[in-house]
Design a protein around this motif. Structure first.
Motif, PDB file in Angstrom:
ATOM      1  N   GLY A 296       0.718  -1.317   0.073  1.00 55.84           N
ATOM      2  CA  GLY A 296      -0.010  -0.219  -0.075  1.00 55.84           C
ATOM      3  C   GLY A 296       0.770   1.249  -0.029  1.00 55.84           C
ATOM      4  N   TYR A 297       2.003   1.340   0.766  1.00 60.31           N
ATOM      5  CA  TYR A 297       2.765   2.490   0.844  1.00 60.31           C
ATOM      6  C   TYR A 297       3.449   2.651  -0.450  1.00 60.31           C
ATOM      7  N   ASN A 298       3.939   1.480  -1.171  1.00 61.77           N
ATOM      8  CA  ASN A 298       4.482   1.584  -2.338  1.00 61.77           C
ATOM      9  C   ASN A 298       3.585   1.975  -3.517  1.00 61.77           C
TER      10      ASN A 298
ATOM     11  N   ALA B  44       8.757   9.864  -2.496  1.00 61.97           N
ATOM     12  CA  ALA B  44       9.728   9.261  -1.738  1.00 61.97           C
ATOM     13  C   ALA B  44       9.547   8.792  -0.501  1.00 61.97           C
ATOM     14  N   GLU B  45       8.392   9.625   0.197  1.00 56.34           N
ATOM     15  CA  GLU B  45       8.374   9.431   1.647  1.00 56.34           C
ATOM     16  C   GLU B  45       7.756   8.051   1.584  1.00 56.34           C
TER      17      GLU B  45
ATOM     18  N   GLU C  76      12.688   2.028  -6.508  1.00 55.19           N
ATOM     19  CA  GLU C  76      12.205   3.517  -6.765  1.00 55.19           C
ATOM     20  C   GLU C  76      12.825   4.563  -6.026  1.00 55.19           C
ATOM     21  N   LEU C  77      13.376   4.401  -4.850  1.00 54.30           N
ATOM     22  CA  LEU C  77      14.192   5.089  -4.052  1.00 54.30           C
ATOM     23  C   LEU C  77      15.572   5.403  -4.499  1.00 54.30           C
TER      24      LEU C  77
ATOM     25  N   TRP D  64      20.337   1.749  -1.452  1.00 56.22           N
ATOM     26  CA  TRP D  64      19.056   1.269  -1.787  1.00 56.22           C
ATOM     27  C   TRP D  64      19.143   0.014  -2.805  1.00 56.22           C
ATOM     28  N   LEU D  65      19.765   0.384  -3.801  1.00 59.85           N
ATOM     29  CA  LEU D  65      20.233  -0.641  -4.963  1.00 59.85           C
ATOM     30  C   LEU D  65      20.786  -1.771  -4.541  1.00 59.85           C
TER      31      LEU D  65
END
Length: 209
Positions: free
Chosen positions: A86-88, A108-109, A125-126, A143-144
């Motif tokens: 849901g957040y994504n 981004a948040e 995505e980040l 993040w990657l």
């Protein structure tokens, strides 16, 4: 009673399974409207998967007209329940202006909320956000790397490509010295750099001693 609670759980999962079957045409004729109907029955019990799937359908699944406002509403409901998906999805809505004004910072948040819960797609995505918006290679790489550790070979390839770009950022092309034989010695240095998008910049330094 416990029996009533268990009955509700079985009904919720039953509706979710039926929604998936009708949405994908698994063992039944594909019918997005029936999928939506069953997902909504599961959502009435607060099922996070159903909430996300309803939002996904309203984003524009073949067989039903896209409804951006409804898509945003349902994924927002899933995010309210603490769903990583849901957040994504909510981040995606803010990124692509689906049912809401585009807001990259807010996107981004929400991607970070999902990423902190271990959701690999949000990590990617980040990484894109830190490469293309804030231009923070270290955070993008972080993040990657996390995504590659949890994800698949595609994520690992992206990490390797980024590391290769970092290696190629600065290249010394030529150094030479020239002297007039009396007082001045000129040291020349041509060097080039590439930003993370691969665009080349060339510089020349002339040092006089």
């Amino acid at each position: 009673t416990l029996a009533d609670a268990m009955h509700g759980i079985y009904e919720k999962y039953g509706y979710c399974v039926l929604g998936a079957l009708y949405l994908n045409g698994w063992g039944v004729n594909k019918n997005v409207e029936l999928a939506l109907e069953n997902y909504k029955m599961a959502a009435a019990y607060g099922d996070k998967t159903a909430l996300n799937q309803i939002g996904y359908i309203y984003m524009g699944v073949e067989g039903i007209e896209a409804n951006p406002e409804q898509a945003f509403y349902w994924v927002n409901e899933a995010a309210k329940k603490g769903s990583d998906v849901g957040y994504n999805n909510l981040g995606y809505c803010y990124k692509e202006a689906i049912g809401v004004e585009r807001d990259i910072e807010k996107a981004a948040e929400y991607f970070k909320k999902a990423a902190d819960m271990g959701y690999v797609i949000a990590m990617l995505e980040l990484a894109d956000y830190y490469q293309e918006v804030l231009i923070s290679p270290d955070k993008a790489k972080m993040w990657l790397t996390k995504a590659a550790e949890l994800g698949n070979s595609d994520d690992q390839s992206k990490l390797a490509e980024m590391e290769k770009k970092e290696e190629d950022l600065i290249t010394i092309d030529k150094i030479w010295v020239d002297s007039d034989g009396v007082k001045n010695v000129h040291v020349y240095c041509d060097w080039s750099a590439k930003n993370l998008d691969g665009e080349s910049l060339t510089f020349c330094v002339n040092y006089i001693a």
